[in-house]
Design a protein around this motif. Structure first.
Motif, mmCIF file in Angstrom:
data_model
loop_
_atom_site.group_PDB
_atom_site.id
_atom_site.type_symbol
_atom_site.label_atom_id
_atom_site.label_comp_id
_atom_site.label_asym_id
_atom_site.label_seq_id
_atom_site.Cartn_x
_atom_site.Cartn_y
_atom_site.Cartn_z
ATOM 1 N N GLY A 39 0.829 -1.199 0.000
ATOM 2 C CA GLY A 39 0.000 0.000 0.000
ATOM 3 C C GLY A 39 0.863 1.249 0.000
ATOM 4 O O GLY A 39 2.082 1.191 -0.119
ATOM 5 N N THR A 40 0.225 2.374 0.140
ATOM 6 C CA THR A 40 0.918 3.655 0.093
ATOM 7 C C THR A 40 1.695 3.898 1.380
ATOM 8 O O THR A 40 1.123 3.920 2.463
ATOM 9 N N LYS A 41 2.995 4.097 1.227
ATOM 10 C CA LYS A 41 3.875 4.330 2.367
ATOM 11 C C LYS A 41 3.700 5.751 2.886
ATOM 12 O O LYS A 41 3.565 6.701 2.129
ATOM 13 N N THR A 42 3.714 5.892 4.213
ATOM 14 C CA THR A 42 3.768 7.199 4.859
ATOM 15 C C THR A 42 5.022 7.222 5.723
ATOM 16 O O THR A 42 5.190 6.354 6.584
ATOM 17 N N ARG A 43 5.897 8.177 5.483
ATOM 18 C CA ARG A 43 7.152 8.276 6.238
ATOM 19 C C ARG A 43 6.935 9.148 7.475
ATOM 20 O O ARG A 43 6.478 10.285 7.380
ATOM 21 N N ILE A 44 7.280 8.590 8.629
ATOM 22 C CA ILE A 44 7.161 9.297 9.901
ATOM 23 C C ILE A 44 8.576 9.619 10.379
ATOM 24 O O ILE A 44 9.383 8.715 10.604
ATOM 25 N N GLU A 45 8.868 10.898 10.537
ATOM 26 C CA GLU A 45 10.177 11.316 11.015
ATOM 27 C C GLU A 45 10.172 11.420 12.529
ATOM 28 O O GLU A 45 9.112 11.475 13.161
ATOM 29 N N PHE A 46 11.342 11.473 13.113
ATOM 30 C CA PHE A 46 11.494 11.557 14.561
ATOM 31 C C PHE A 46 10.858 12.830 15.103
ATOM 32 O O PHE A 46 11.021 13.912 14.547
ATOM 33 N N ASN A 47 10.120 12.674 16.185
ATOM 34 C CA ASN A 47 9.595 13.796 16.963
ATOM 35 C C ASN A 47 8.626 14.698 16.209
ATOM 36 O O ASN A 47 8.487 15.870 16.535
ATOM 37 N N VAL A 48 7.966 14.173 15.201
ATOM 38 C CA VAL A 48 6.934 14.930 14.475
ATOM 39 C C VAL A 48 5.611 14.708 15.204
ATOM 40 O O VAL A 48 5.328 13.589 15.660
ATOM 41 N N PRO A 49 4.782 15.729 15.352
ATOM 42 C CA PRO A 49 3.494 15.545 16.045
ATOM 43 C C PRO A 49 2.668 14.424 15.418
ATOM 44 O O PRO A 49 2.704 14.199 14.206
ATOM 45 N N ARG A 50 1.921 13.743 16.250
ATOM 46 C CA ARG A 50 1.080 12.628 15.794
ATOM 47 C C ARG A 50 -0.018 13.112 14.850
ATOM 48 O O ARG A 50 -0.538 14.198 15.018
ATOM 49 N N ASP A 51 -0.367 12.261 13.905
ATOM 50 C CA ASP A 51 -1.467 12.531 12.990
ATOM 51 C C ASP A 51 -2.466 11.381 13.113
ATOM 52 O O ASP A 51 -2.213 10.279 12.625
ATOM 53 N N PRO A 52 -3.601 11.604 13.771
ATOM 54 C CA PRO A 52 -4.567 10.526 13.978
ATOM 55 C C PRO A 52 -5.205 10.006 12.692
ATOM 56 O O PRO A 52 -5.828 8.950 12.699
ATOM 57 N N SER A 53 -5.044 10.704 11.588
ATOM 58 C CA SER A 53 -5.627 10.225 10.329
ATOM 59 C C SER A 53 -4.764 9.151 9.665
ATOM 60 O O SER A 53 -5.197 8.527 8.703
ATOM 61 N N ILE A 54 -3.548 8.913 10.163
ATOM 62 C CA ILE A 54 -2.674 7.880 9.587
ATOM 63 C C ILE A 54 -3.011 6.540 10.230
ATOM 64 O O ILE A 54 -2.852 6.349 11.433
ATOM 65 N N HIS A 55 -3.509 5.616 9.417
ATOM 66 C CA HIS A 55 -3.834 4.257 9.846
ATOM 67 C C HIS A 55 -2.853 3.306 9.192
ATOM 68 O O HIS A 55 -2.546 3.444 8.005
#
Length: 120
Positions: A92-108
């Motif tokens: 599926g579509t990758k989402t990259r999460i970097e260190f210490n970035v605020p949470r995004d509740p829309s990312i499942h």
């Protein structure tokens, strides 16, 4: 006669330097915190720590049910990106999460792969 000990010392130093840098790189690990919901239950927080790099890792709390997801990821790795995927096997579509970035509740997501920041 004095050349041999000097060459031996130089060779030993080179081996030591190369083994230290390899060991330090090999010990880089990933970690992520997230939320998930049990069937008809409250939102719960969980996390993975000390995970290997460059491997697809299923989120254990959601692995047994095809219609549940972890969400709101937070990367706690200073030396790795957390690439999260909405499907099993890092599909599926990758989402990259970097260190210490605020949470995004829309990312499942259902799986994660930790990638060293040096390879971007």
């Amino acid at each position: 006669m004095r050349l041999r000990p000097a060459l031996l010392a130089l060779a030993s130093a080179l081996v030591l330097v190369s083994s230290v840098s390899t060991t330090a790189h090999a010990q880089a690990v990933g970690g992520i915190n997230y939320y998930y919901t049990e069937t008809n239950g409250p939102d719960l927080q969980a996390g993975l720590a000390g995970q290997p790099l460059n491997e697809c890792i299923p989120i254990p709390e959601v692995a047994s049910s095809e219609d549940t997801y972890a969400y709101s990821p937070q990367n706690v790795s200073t030396d790795a990106y957390a690439d999260v995927y909405p499907e099993d096997n890092c599909q599926g579509t990758k989402t990259r999460i970097e260190f210490n970035v605020p949470r995004d509740p829309s990312i499942h997501f259902r799986t994660v792969e930790f990638v060293p920041t040096s390879t971007g």
